[in-house]
Scaffold this active site. Structure first.
Site, PDB file in Angstrom:
ATOM      1  CG  PHE A 151      11.081   7.556  45.846  1.00 48.69           C
ATOM      2  CD1 PHE A 151      10.892   8.309  47.002  1.00 48.69           C
ATOM      3  CD2 PHE A 151      10.616   8.086  44.640  1.00 48.69           C
ATOM      4  CE1 PHE A 151      10.267   9.546  46.953  1.00 48.69           C
ATOM      5  CE2 PHE A 151       9.989   9.311  44.587  1.00 48.69           C
ATOM      6  CZ  PHE A 151       9.807  10.043  45.744  1.00 48.69           C
ATOM      7  CB  SER A 228       6.672   7.923  37.021  1.00 46.34           C
ATOM      8  OG  SER A 228       7.642   7.207  36.298  1.00 46.34           O
ATOM      9  CB  CYS A 283       0.496   7.798  44.027  1.00 47.87           C
ATOM     10  SG  CYS A 283      -0.321   6.538  44.968  1.00 47.87           S
TER      11      CYS A 283
HETATM   12  P1  NAD Z   1       9.786   5.669  38.851  1.00 50.65           P
HETATM   13  O1  NAD Z   1       8.819   5.389  37.779  1.00 50.65           O
HETATM   14  O2  NAD Z   1      10.944   6.551  38.568  1.00 50.65           O
HETATM   15  O3  NAD Z   1      10.436   4.268  39.371  1.00 50.65           O
HETATM   16  C1  NAD Z   1       9.641   3.181  39.741  1.00 50.65           C
HETATM   17  C2  NAD Z   1      10.442   1.901  39.504  1.00 50.65           C
HETATM   18  O4  NAD Z   1      10.724   1.785  38.115  1.00 50.65           O
HETATM   19  C3  NAD Z   1      11.773   1.856  40.240  1.00 50.65           C
HETATM   20  O5  NAD Z   1      11.962   0.556  40.772  1.00 50.65           O
HETATM   21  C4  NAD Z   1      12.784   2.168  39.149  1.00 50.65           C
HETATM   22  O6  NAD Z   1      14.029   1.549  39.363  1.00 50.65           O
HETATM   23  C5  NAD Z   1      12.122   1.609  37.897  1.00 50.65           C
HETATM   24  N1  NAD Z   1      12.500   2.349  36.691  1.00 50.65           N
HETATM   25  C6  NAD Z   1      12.770   3.677  36.594  1.00 50.65           C
HETATM   26  N2  NAD Z   1      13.073   4.001  35.322  1.00 50.65           N
HETATM   27  C7  NAD Z   1      12.987   2.872  34.597  1.00 50.65           C
HETATM   28  C8  NAD Z   1      13.183   2.562  33.211  1.00 50.65           C
HETATM   29  N3  NAD Z   1      13.517   3.506  32.330  1.00 50.65           N
HETATM   30  N4  NAD Z   1      13.003   1.291  32.814  1.00 50.65           N
HETATM   31  C9  NAD Z   1      12.651   0.338  33.684  1.00 50.65           C
HETATM   32  N5  NAD Z   1      12.463   0.562  35.015  1.00 50.65           N
HETATM   33  C10 NAD Z   1      12.624   1.810  35.460  1.00 50.65           C
HETATM   34  O7  NAD Z   1       8.952   6.196  40.106  1.00 50.65           O
HETATM   35  P2  NAD Z   1       9.491   6.772  41.493  1.00 50.65           P
HETATM   36  O8  NAD Z   1      10.086   8.115  41.267  1.00 50.65           O
HETATM   37  O9  NAD Z   1      10.294   5.751  42.220  1.00 50.65           O
HETATM   38  O10 NAD Z   1       8.111   6.913  42.294  1.00 50.65           O
HETATM   39  C11 NAD Z   1       7.275   8.022  42.178  1.00 50.65           C
HETATM   40  C12 NAD Z   1       6.172   7.780  41.175  1.00 50.65           C
HETATM   41  O11 NAD Z   1       5.420   6.626  41.549  1.00 50.65           O
HETATM   42  C13 NAD Z   1       5.152   8.913  41.122  1.00 50.65           C
HETATM   43  O12 NAD Z   1       4.803   9.133  39.783  1.00 50.65           O
HETATM   44  C14 NAD Z   1       3.969   8.367  41.901  1.00 50.65           C
HETATM   45  O13 NAD Z   1       2.723   8.926  41.564  1.00 50.65           O
HETATM   46  C15 NAD Z   1       4.036   6.936  41.536  1.00 50.65           C
HETATM   47  N6  NAD Z   1       3.332   6.103  42.500  1.00 50.65           N
HETATM   48  C16 NAD Z   1       2.136   5.590  42.116  1.00 50.65           C
HETATM   49  C17 NAD Z   1       1.408   4.831  43.002  1.00 50.65           C
HETATM   50  C18 NAD Z   1       0.094   4.254  42.603  1.00 50.65           C
HETATM   51  O14 NAD Z   1      -0.391   3.399  43.322  1.00 50.65           O
HETATM   52  N7  NAD Z   1      -0.515   4.660  41.511  1.00 50.65           N
HETATM   53  C19 NAD Z   1       1.919   4.577  44.288  1.00 50.65           C
HETATM   54  C20 NAD Z   1       3.157   5.097  44.634  1.00 50.65           C
HETATM   55  C21 NAD Z   1       3.855   5.869  43.723  1.00 50.65           C
END
Ligand code: NAD
Length: 501
Positions: A151, A228, A283
Site C-alpha cells: 500500500f 511485509s 520500508c
Molecule cells: P502486505 O504484506 O500486507 O501486502 C503486500 C501485498 O501482499 C498486497 O498486495 C496484499 O494484498 C498481498 N497480501 C497480503 N496478505 C496476503 C496473503 N496472506 N497471501 C497473499 N497475498 C497477500 O504489506 P503492506 O502492508 O501492503 O505494505 C507494508 C509492508 O511492505 C511493510 O512491511 C514494508 O516494509 C514493506 N515494504 C517493503 C519494501 C521493500 O522494498 N523492501 C517497499 C515497500 C514496502
C-alpha cells in the site's frame, strides 16, 4: 446496496468486473469508506493470465525500440497527469501531496530507465570461438510475468516492476494493494494511452485468492513481490515450489548511527524526514537512532524535540502539512498499541503523539510523532517493524557496538551513519550487513539506474528490484554457437569433447 463507486480490474485493455467479494476503500483523513473494490476470484485472474498470454507473441516480437518508445510516451503522460495521480494517492493512502509528488517522480525515473531497455538487452558476442565458429548470448523475455505490491507506494513500487518487464518483451499482471488501488489503475490506463497493446499489462485487484492464483498458475513464469516479510517469505516459497523465478522484498527496521563527531543539527533534520515522513510508512524509514555516547544521544534528542514541536499533522491535501494520517484504522490501532507497549517495556516516551486531534477530521487516523529514549534491543519496539511515526533512540558506547546491533537484527534493508570521520564511514559501509547504506544520507534509496534491495529477511531471492538487476530478472540468457561450413569442406566425425586445444 452500497452507492459507492465500484473499482474493478483492467484486463485485455478494458476496465472489467470480476469476482463477487468486495472491500471498502477508505479515505484515511476522514475515516470514511469512499469506494468499493471488487476482489478478483480465480476465474478473473485466469482471464487476465489468458489475455497476457495471448498478447505475448506479438509483443515479444515487437522491436525493442518500439517498446521503449511506449515508455517514453508514458513518462510524458505521467508528468502531464501528475496532479490527478497524486490526488488519488493522497485520497486513499493519506500521505501529503508533496510526498506523493516525490513518489511519482521516483516512479517516472523508473519508466525513463525502462526506456533504455534496448541498451540493456544487448547481448555479448564472440567471433571465432572455434575455427569459423561464432558464439553469442542474448537475453530473451520470460513470457507472462506478475507483480504484487504494497500500500505504501501505490504508484512507485508498481513502476519498479512492470515498465522494465514489458520493455524487455514480457507481458504482465499486476495485483496492487487493496487499500489504495486507484492511482495504480490510472497509471495502467495511461500506459494504454501511451500505446501499450491490450493484454500486455493487466491489473487485477484482489487479495489472497488472486495472489494464490498467480503463484500457482503454470503460465506465470516470474513473480516480483514487495510487502511485509511474512508474506514475502510465503510468496517466495510458494512461487519457487511452482517453478517460478521469484524476487520477494520484505519488511525493515532501519538503524541510523550518529557518531560523536557528526554534524548533529544536519543529522536531526535528516532524521526528522526519515522517521516521520509519510508517517513512517516507508520500508526505508528510520525508526531507530543508535547514538554513540550519551552526549550524542542527549544532543540528538534535544534537537528532535525542538523540530517535532514545529511539525504540522493534518490532511495530506492541506498545504503545509508535514504528516498525514496512517493508512487504515487497523494500522492506526496497531501503531498506537506499539507505543503503549514501549511504555510498558520501560522505554522512556519523551514525545507522545497518541492524543493528537485534527479539527474537522476527528474520525481520521491521525497519530502525532512519538519519540522514545532508552530503547533496548530486547524490546518489541526495537525488534519489530512498527511502520508508523515512532522513533526510538538506542544508546551505545562505540561504533562497533552499534554495528553489532545492526548486524544481529533480522532485517537488513537500509541503514546510515552520520559522521565527519571518513575512516569510520568507510569501515561502516564496508562491513555492515545491510543492502543499502547511506553516509550522511538518511534514506539511501538507490536511483533508478542502480538496483534496490535489502539483505537478510528483507529480501528473498537473488536479484534486486529495478535498475540493471530488473533487466536480468525479467529475461533469461540464451547462448548460441554457430558455424556455417564453407562449401565443399567436410569434417569427419569427432568423438572427443570439442575444445579449442
Ligand atoms: P502486505 O504484506 O500486507 O501486502 C503486500 C501485498 O501482499 C498486497 O498486495 C496484499 O494484498 C498481498 N497480501 C497480503 N496478505 C496476503 C496473503 N496472506 N497471501 C497473499 N497475498 C497477500 O504489506 P503492506 O502492508 O501492503 O505494505 C507494508 C509492508 O511492505 C511493510 O512491511 C514494508 O516494509 C514493506 N515494504 C517493503 C519494501 C521493500 O522494498 N523492501 C517497499 C515497500 C514496502
Amino acid at each position: 446496496m452500497s452507492q459507492l463507486p465500484l473499482i474493478g480490474h483492467l484486463i485485455g485493455g478494458k476496465r472489467t468486473q470480476g469476482g463477487t467479494r468486495q472491500a471498502d476503500v477508505f479515505n484515511p483523513a476522514t475515516g470514511k469508506a469512499e469506494k468499493r473494490l471488487l476482489l478478483a476470484d480465480k476465474l478473473t485472474v485466469e482471464q487476465a493470465i489468458a489475455n497476457a498470454q495471448a498478447a505475448y507473441p506479438a509483443w515479444r516480437n515487437t522491436p525493442p525500440l518500439k517498446r521503449a518508445r511506449v515508455m517514453s510516451k508514458l513518462k510524458e503522460l505521467l508528468e502531464q497527469h501528475a496532479d490527478e495521480l497524486c490526488a488519488l494517492v493522497t485520497a486513499e493512502h493519506g500521505k501529503v501531496l508533496a510526498d506523493a509528488m516525490g513518489e511519482l517522480q521516483r516512479g517516472i525515473e523508473n519508466v525513463e530507465y525502462a526506456s533504455y531497455a534496448p541498451e540493456l538487452l544487448k547481448g555479448e558476442h564472440s567471433k571465432n570461438v572455434g575455427q569459423a565458429i561464432d558464439s553469442w548470448s542474448e537475453f530473451q523475455a520470460l513470457g507472462v510475468t506478475a507483480g504484487i505490491t504494497p500500500f505504501n507506494f501505490p504508484i512507485m513500487v508498481p513502476l519498479w516492476m512492470w515498465p522494465m518487464a514489458v520493455a524487455c518483451g514480457n507481458t504482465f499482471i499486476l495485483k496492487p494493494s487493496e487499500r489504495d488501488p486507484s492511482s495504480t489503475l490510472r497509471v495502467a490506463e495511461l500506459a494504454l494511452e501511451a500505446g501499450l497493446p491490450p493484454g500486455v499489462l493487466n491489473v487485477v485487484n484482489g487479495d489472497k485468492e488472486a495472489v494464490d492464483t498467480l503463484l500457482t498458475d503454470p503460465r506465470v513464469k516470474a513473480i516480483s513481490f514487495v510487502g511485509s516479510t511474512p508474506i514475502a517469505e510465503y510468496i517466495y516459497s510458494t512461487g519457487c515450489a511452482h517453478g517460478k523465478r521469484v524476487q520477494a522484498l520484505g519488511g525493515a527496521k532501519n538503524h541510523a548511527v550518529v557518531m560523536p563527531d557528526a554534524d548533529v543539527p544536519n543529522a536531526v533534520n535528516a532524521l526528522m524526514g526519515a522517521a516521520y515522513g509519510s508517517c513512517g510508512e516507508r520500508c526505508m524509514a528510520i525508526p531507530l537512532v543508535v547514538a554513540v555516547g550519551d552526549a550524542t544521544a542527549d544532543e540528538v534528542i534535544a534537537g528532535l524535540k525542538v523540530e517535532i514541536a514545529k511539525m504540522k499533522v493534518g490532511p495530506g491535501t492541506d498545504a503545509g502539512m508535514d504528516m498525514g494520517p496512517l493508512v487504515t484504522k487497523a494500522h492506526f490501532e496497531k501503531v498506537k498499541a506499539y507505543v503503549d507497549q514501549g511504555v510498558a517495556e520501560g522505554a522512556n516516551l519523551i514525545v507522545d503523539g497518541r492524543n493528537v486531534k485534527v479539527a474537522g477530521h476527528e474520525a481520521g487516523y491521525f497519530l502525532g510523532a512519538c519519540l522514545f529514549d532508552n530503547v533496548k534491543p530486547g524490546m518489541k519496539i526495537y525488534q519489530e517493524e512498527i511502520f508508523g511515526p515512532v522513533l526510538g533512540v538506542v544508546r551505545v558506547k562505540t561504533l562497533q557496538e552499534a554495528m553489532d546491533l545492526i548486524d544481529a537484527h533480522e532485517y537488513g534493508n537500509g541503514t546510515c551513519i552520520f559522521t565527519r570521520d571518513g575512516e569510520a564511514a568507510r569501515y561502516f559501509t564496508d562491513n555492515i550487513l545491510v543492502g543499502m547504506v547511506g553516509v550522511n544520507v538518511p534514506l539511501p534509496v538507490p536511483v533508478a539506474y542502480h538496483s534496490f534491495g535489502g539483505w537478510k529477511r528483507s529480501l528473498f531471492g537473488d536479484l534486486h528490484a529495478y535498475g540493471p538487476d530488473a533487466a536480468r530478472f525479467y529475461t533469461k540468457r540464451k547462448t548460441i554457437t554457430q558455424r556455417w561450413p564453407s562449401a565443399g569442406v567436410r569434417e569427419g566425425a569427432m568423438f572427443s569433447f570439442p575444445s579449442s586445444k
